[in-house]
Design a protein around this motif. Structure first.
Motif, mmCIF file in Angstrom:
data_model
loop_
_atom_site.group_PDB
_atom_site.id
_atom_site.type_symbol
_atom_site.label_atom_id
_atom_site.label_comp_id
_atom_site.label_asym_id
_atom_site.label_seq_id
_atom_site.Cartn_x
_atom_site.Cartn_y
_atom_site.Cartn_z
ATOM 1 N N GLY A 149 0.816 -1.209 0.000
ATOM 2 C CA GLY A 149 0.000 0.000 0.000
ATOM 3 C C GLY A 149 0.851 1.262 0.000
ATOM 4 O O GLY A 149 0.606 2.188 -0.770
ATOM 5 N N ASP A 150 1.872 1.288 0.850
ATOM 6 C CA ASP A 150 2.776 2.443 0.893
ATOM 7 C C ASP A 150 3.490 2.631 -0.443
ATOM 8 O O ASP A 150 3.662 3.753 -0.915
ATOM 9 N N ALA A 151 3.899 1.524 -1.049
ATOM 10 C CA ALA A 151 4.645 1.592 -2.317
ATOM 11 C C ALA A 151 3.797 2.129 -3.460
ATOM 12 O O ALA A 151 4.327 2.787 -4.368
ATOM 13 N N ILE A 152 2.493 1.866 -3.429
ATOM 14 C CA ILE A 152 1.646 2.295 -4.553
ATOM 15 C C ILE A 152 0.718 3.450 -4.189
ATOM 16 O O ILE A 152 -0.057 3.908 -5.015
ATOM 17 N N GLY A 153 0.779 3.895 -2.928
ATOM 18 C CA GLY A 153 0.020 5.075 -2.532
ATOM 19 C C GLY A 153 -1.421 4.828 -2.131
ATOM 20 O O GLY A 153 -2.271 5.698 -2.328
ATOM 21 N N VAL A 154 -1.713 3.647 -1.580
ATOM 22 C CA VAL A 154 -3.057 3.351 -1.081
ATOM 23 C C VAL A 154 -2.936 2.779 0.325
ATOM 24 O O VAL A 154 -1.840 2.471 0.792
ATOM 25 N N ALA B 134 -3.474 -0.007 -10.604
ATOM 26 C CA ALA B 134 -3.185 -1.284 -11.247
ATOM 27 C C ALA B 134 -1.812 -1.254 -11.914
ATOM 28 O O ALA B 134 -1.018 -2.196 -11.779
ATOM 29 N N PHE B 135 -1.517 -0.170 -12.629
ATOM 30 C CA PHE B 135 -0.209 -0.053 -13.270
ATOM 31 C C PHE B 135 0.901 0.046 -12.231
ATOM 32 O O PHE B 135 1.989 -0.523 -12.411
ATOM 33 N N ARG B 136 0.652 0.740 -11.133
ATOM 34 C CA ARG B 136 1.676 0.854 -10.084
ATOM 35 C C ARG B 136 1.981 -0.507 -9.459
ATOM 36 O O ARG B 136 3.139 -0.814 -9.175
ATOM 37 N N ILE B 137 0.947 -1.322 -9.240
ATOM 38 C CA ILE B 137 1.158 -2.660 -8.687
ATOM 39 C C ILE B 137 1.994 -3.493 -9.654
ATOM 40 O O ILE B 137 2.985 -4.117 -9.256
ATOM 41 N N ALA B 138 1.605 -3.504 -10.923
ATOM 42 C CA ALA B 138 2.354 -4.282 -11.921
ATOM 43 C C ALA B 138 3.797 -3.798 -12.020
ATOM 44 O O ALA B 138 4.735 -4.611 -12.037
#
Length: 51
Positions: A7-12, A32-36
């Protein structure tokens, strides 16, 4: 990696990551793109679309 770390890494929030994992929430296209990207894989490797 914990849900909080992702969550911290992708901003959620951690709660958002949990909801995505459980299929109760569809992430925004940006998330979705941030997770990938975080895992170094294509979007299709992380998410699929079933009509």
């Amino acid at each position: 990696m914990t849900q909080a770390e992702l969550g911290d890494a992708i901003g959620v929030t951690r709660q958002t990551v949990i909801a995505i994992e459980q299929g109760r929430y569809s992430p925004s296209l940006e998330s979705a793109f941030r997770i990938a990207r975080h895992f170094g894989v294509g979007l299709e490797d992380v998410f699929s679309w079933n009509e």
